[in-house]
Design a protein around this motif. Structure first.
Motif, PDB file in Angstrom:
ATOM      1  N   ASP A 150      25.874  14.604 -66.787  1.00 46.32           N
ATOM      2  CA  ASP A 150      25.997  13.156 -66.964  1.00 46.32           C
ATOM      3  C   ASP A 150      25.376  12.507 -65.731  1.00 46.32           C
ATOM      4  O   ASP A 150      25.656  12.904 -64.600  1.00 46.32           O
ATOM      5  CB  ASP A 150      27.471  12.761 -67.098  1.00 46.32           C
ATOM      6  N   LEU A 151      24.544  11.488 -65.972  1.00 43.52           N
ATOM      7  CA  LEU A 151      23.768  10.880 -64.887  1.00 43.52           C
ATOM      8  C   LEU A 151      24.129   9.415 -64.645  1.00 43.52           C
ATOM      9  O   LEU A 151      23.334   8.677 -64.063  1.00 43.52           O
ATOM     10  CB  LEU A 151      22.270  11.016 -65.194  1.00 43.52           C
ATOM     11  N   HIS A 152      25.310   9.006 -65.074  1.00 48.21           N
ATOM     12  CA  HIS A 152      25.754   7.643 -64.786  1.00 48.21           C
ATOM     13  C   HIS A 152      27.277   7.629 -64.848  1.00 48.21           C
ATOM     14  O   HIS A 152      27.874   7.545 -65.923  1.00 48.21           O
ATOM     15  CB  HIS A 152      25.152   6.663 -65.797  1.00 48.21           C
ATOM     16  N   LEU A 153      27.902   7.704 -63.684  1.00 49.30           N
ATOM     17  CA  LEU A 153      29.359   7.777 -63.576  1.00 49.30           C
ATOM     18  C   LEU A 153      29.816   7.005 -62.350  1.00 49.30           C
ATOM     19  O   LEU A 153      29.106   6.939 -61.343  1.00 49.30           O
ATOM     20  CB  LEU A 153      29.816   9.236 -63.419  1.00 49.30           C
ATOM     21  N   HIS A 154      31.014   6.446 -62.432  1.00 54.43           N
ATOM     22  CA  HIS A 154      31.557   5.692 -61.305  1.00 54.43           C
ATOM     23  C   HIS A 154      32.909   6.254 -60.884  1.00 54.43           C
ATOM     24  O   HIS A 154      33.760   6.577 -61.719  1.00 54.43           O
ATOM     25  CB  HIS A 154      31.696   4.210 -61.673  1.00 54.43           C
ATOM     26  N   SER A 155      33.083   6.337 -59.576  1.00 53.26           N
ATOM     27  CA  SER A 155      34.348   6.801 -59.009  1.00 53.26           C
ATOM     28  C   SER A 155      35.081   5.622 -58.367  1.00 53.26           C
ATOM     29  O   SER A 155      34.639   4.477 -58.463  1.00 53.26           O
ATOM     30  CB  SER A 155      34.077   7.891 -57.962  1.00 53.26           C
ATOM     31  N   ARG A 156      36.159   5.929 -57.684  1.00 52.55           N
ATOM     32  CA  ARG A 156      36.944   4.881 -57.025  1.00 52.55           C
ATOM     33  C   ARG A 156      36.152   4.143 -55.946  1.00 52.55           C
ATOM     34  O   ARG A 156      36.551   3.076 -55.486  1.00 52.55           O
ATOM     35  CB  ARG A 156      38.198   5.489 -56.389  1.00 52.55           C
ATOM     36  N   HIS A 157      34.982   4.678 -55.548  1.00 52.64           N
ATOM     37  CA  HIS A 157      34.159   3.995 -54.555  1.00 52.64           C
ATOM     38  C   HIS A 157      33.409   2.809 -55.141  1.00 52.64           C
ATOM     39  O   HIS A 157      32.786   2.049 -54.395  1.00 52.64           O
ATOM     40  CB  HIS A 157      33.195   4.989 -53.909  1.00 52.64           C
ATOM     41  N   THR A 204      36.333   0.147 -60.882  1.00 48.99           N
ATOM     42  CA  THR A 204      36.944   1.278 -61.566  1.00 48.99           C
ATOM     43  C   THR A 204      38.459   1.217 -61.421  1.00 48.99           C
ATOM     44  O   THR A 204      38.996   0.417 -60.663  1.00 48.99           O
ATOM     45  CB  THR A 204      36.459   2.614 -60.978  1.00 48.99           C
ATOM     46  N   THR A 205      39.142   2.115 -62.154  1.00 48.19           N
ATOM     47  CA  THR A 205      40.605   2.206 -62.036  1.00 48.19           C
ATOM     48  C   THR A 205      40.946   3.365 -61.115  1.00 48.19           C
ATOM     49  O   THR A 205      40.806   3.272 -59.907  1.00 48.19           O
ATOM     50  CB  THR A 205      41.238   2.376 -63.422  1.00 48.19           C
ATOM     51  N   ASN A 206      41.369   4.480 -61.677  1.00 47.78           N
ATOM     52  CA  ASN A 206      41.787   5.617 -60.854  1.00 47.78           C
ATOM     53  C   ASN A 206      40.781   6.762 -60.932  1.00 47.78           C
ATOM     54  O   ASN A 206      41.128   7.925 -60.838  1.00 47.78           O
ATOM     55  CB  ASN A 206      43.158   6.122 -61.332  1.00 47.78           C
ATOM     56  N   ASN A 207      39.520   6.413 -61.084  1.00 49.98           N
ATOM     57  CA  ASN A 207      38.484   7.415 -61.333  1.00 49.98           C
ATOM     58  C   ASN A 207      38.030   8.060 -60.027  1.00 49.98           C
ATOM     59  O   ASN A 207      36.974   7.714 -59.495  1.00 49.98           O
ATOM     60  CB  ASN A 207      37.307   6.736 -62.035  1.00 49.98           C
ATOM     61  N   SER A 208      38.797   8.993 -59.513  1.00 48.43           N
ATOM     62  CA  SER A 208      38.449   9.604 -58.232  1.00 48.43           C
ATOM     63  C   SER A 208      37.332  10.614 -58.398  1.00 48.43           C
ATOM     64  O   SER A 208      37.091  11.151 -59.485  1.00 48.43           O
ATOM     65  CB  SER A 208      39.676  10.290 -57.622  1.00 48.43           C
ATOM     66  N   VAL A 209      36.636  10.883 -57.304  1.00 50.47           N
ATOM     67  CA  VAL A 209      35.561  11.872 -57.315  1.00 50.47           C
ATOM     68  C   VAL A 209      36.090  13.227 -57.768  1.00 50.47           C
ATOM     69  O   VAL A 209      35.467  13.922 -58.583  1.00 50.47           O
ATOM     70  CB  VAL A 209      34.922  11.973 -55.914  1.00 50.47           C
TER      71      VAL A 209
END
Length: 380
Positions: A35-42, A46-51
């Motif tokens: 997957d080439l498009h994802l967002h983390s907590r940075h 986002t919500t709780n999407n940690s690395v």
């Protein structure tokens, strides 16, 4: 009259060299999915999407690479000290690209690299003219990709600046057909721009199963791998993934359990593969045999329709089924004129249990290929 010869049967499924230009000898490689498009907590939206959650999920689901593309404007261009430096940004099983979403007033661009690059410099150039940005990209040695070119944050830079276009954004297929029109326009203009997908997921899963309750639609329907980008890489490392993506040696599927479409060309009908999607050949005025394969088909009874697109228009529609997932057709690319062929695959969606509502949002679009090119100028 164009002669169409539909055959189902055994095929030689090798791949070709990675240089753009005329046909080259077959070289070994490996298929990789990611997957080439994802967002983390940075990313602040986002919500709780940690690395760590993203990577562990991808490991459990058998992915091979990821580009975690946090918004650079949320950290003032300091991605190298946030996403990349996060202690959770590590994996023994997945290739992690140095990546970020360059978020500007003129649109969003994903940046992929095999090496750390100066993200703060790129951020400082957000308002620069394209004539300055094109050499900057080359100087940084990165791959740039136009994100969701026809959506709300549409791409407003020159397409000469990017190496690829995000033609499939999220599991919601309904918003993507306009991006295909833009891509076809760019291909017809003589640009060899690869296609890729990206879930653009912003929201992770709760840590505890008992907290998962009635989750939001996005977390249930759009997460890692919706869609999945496949690349045929010369080697299983960061540079291998970036090179394969740049050269268009790959395709896109709605999720990792849907078929991976493979597309090859046999110039002289000898049964040997001379090119794969992403490659550029010289037309010699003779018929070319094109070979299609749907690998990774997980629904044994599935019937698929493969639409062959030539220069933006439908050339043929071929039936392919999961038990005999191969087909061929022939055509004679014109001498002295650019032409390209690409594939769209429709049919039943495979279940993706880890993201249970994903299949219902992708309609019948199952997979897309990159083009096989004829008579293009790679330096254009």
């Amino acid at each position: 009259m164009r002669k169409l010869n539909i055959m189902l049967g055994a095929m030689l499924l090798a791949s070709t060299a990675h240089a753009q230009g005329v046909s080259a000898p077959v070289e070994p490689g490996v298929w990789m999915k990611g997957d080439l498009h994802l967002h983390s907590r940075h990313s602040k939206d986002t919500t709780n999407n940690s690395v760590g959650k993203i990577i562990h999920f991808a490991e459990d689901e058998g992915f091979d690479f990821l580009g975690i593309t946090d918004h650079d404007n949320h950290v003032d261009g300091d991605t190298a000290h946030h996403t990349w430096a996060d202690p959770e940004w590590r994996s023994g099983r997945i290739v992690l690209l140095y990546a970020a979403e360059w978020t500007t007033e003129r649109g969003h661009v994903n940046v992929f690299s095999s090496h750390p690059y100066d993200q703060k410099l790129l951020r400082s150039m957000s308002d620069a003219r394209d004539v300055k940005l094109i050499p900057l990209r080359k100087g940084l040695g990165v791959h740039m990709s136009a994100n969701h070119p026809t959506n709300k944050d549409h791409y407003g830079f020159s397409f000469d600046m990017v190496d690829s276009i995000e033609v499939w954004n999220s599991s919601n297929w309904a918003k993507n057909p306009p991006a295909l029109l833009v891509w076809d326009d760019m291909l017809k203009s003589g640009r060899m721009i690869a296609a890729r997908g990206g879930s653009d997921s912003h929201h992770g899963w709760p840590d505890k199963p008992e907290d998962r309750g009635p989750l939001s639609g996005e977390r249930m329907a759009n997460y890692v791998g919706t869609p999945t980008t496949w690349v045929y890489a010369a080697r299983r490392d960061r540079q291998g993934v970036v090179d394969a993506l740049t050269h268009g040696h790959g395709s896109i599927s709605a999720n990792p359990r849907d078929p991976r479409v493979e597309f090859y060309a046999d110039l002289d009908g000898d049964g040997k593969i001379d090119a794969m999607m992403g490659d550029n050949l010289r037309a010699d005025g003779k018929p070319v045999t094109f070979r299609i394969r749907l690998s990774n088909a997980t629904i044994p009874w599935a019937q698929y329709q493969v639409r062959v697109v030539r220069d933006g228009e439908t050339f043929a529609t071929l039936p392919v089924n999961a038990s005999e997932p191969e087909a061929t057709f022939t055509d004679t690319p014109p001498l002295g004129k650019r032409s390209y062929y690409r594939l769209e695959v429709t049919g039943p969606q495979a279940d993706y249990p880890a993201v249970p509502m994903a299949a219902g949002r992708s309609d019948t679009m199952v997979a897309l290929s990159n083009p096989v090119y004829f008579n293009y100028d790679p330096s254009f």
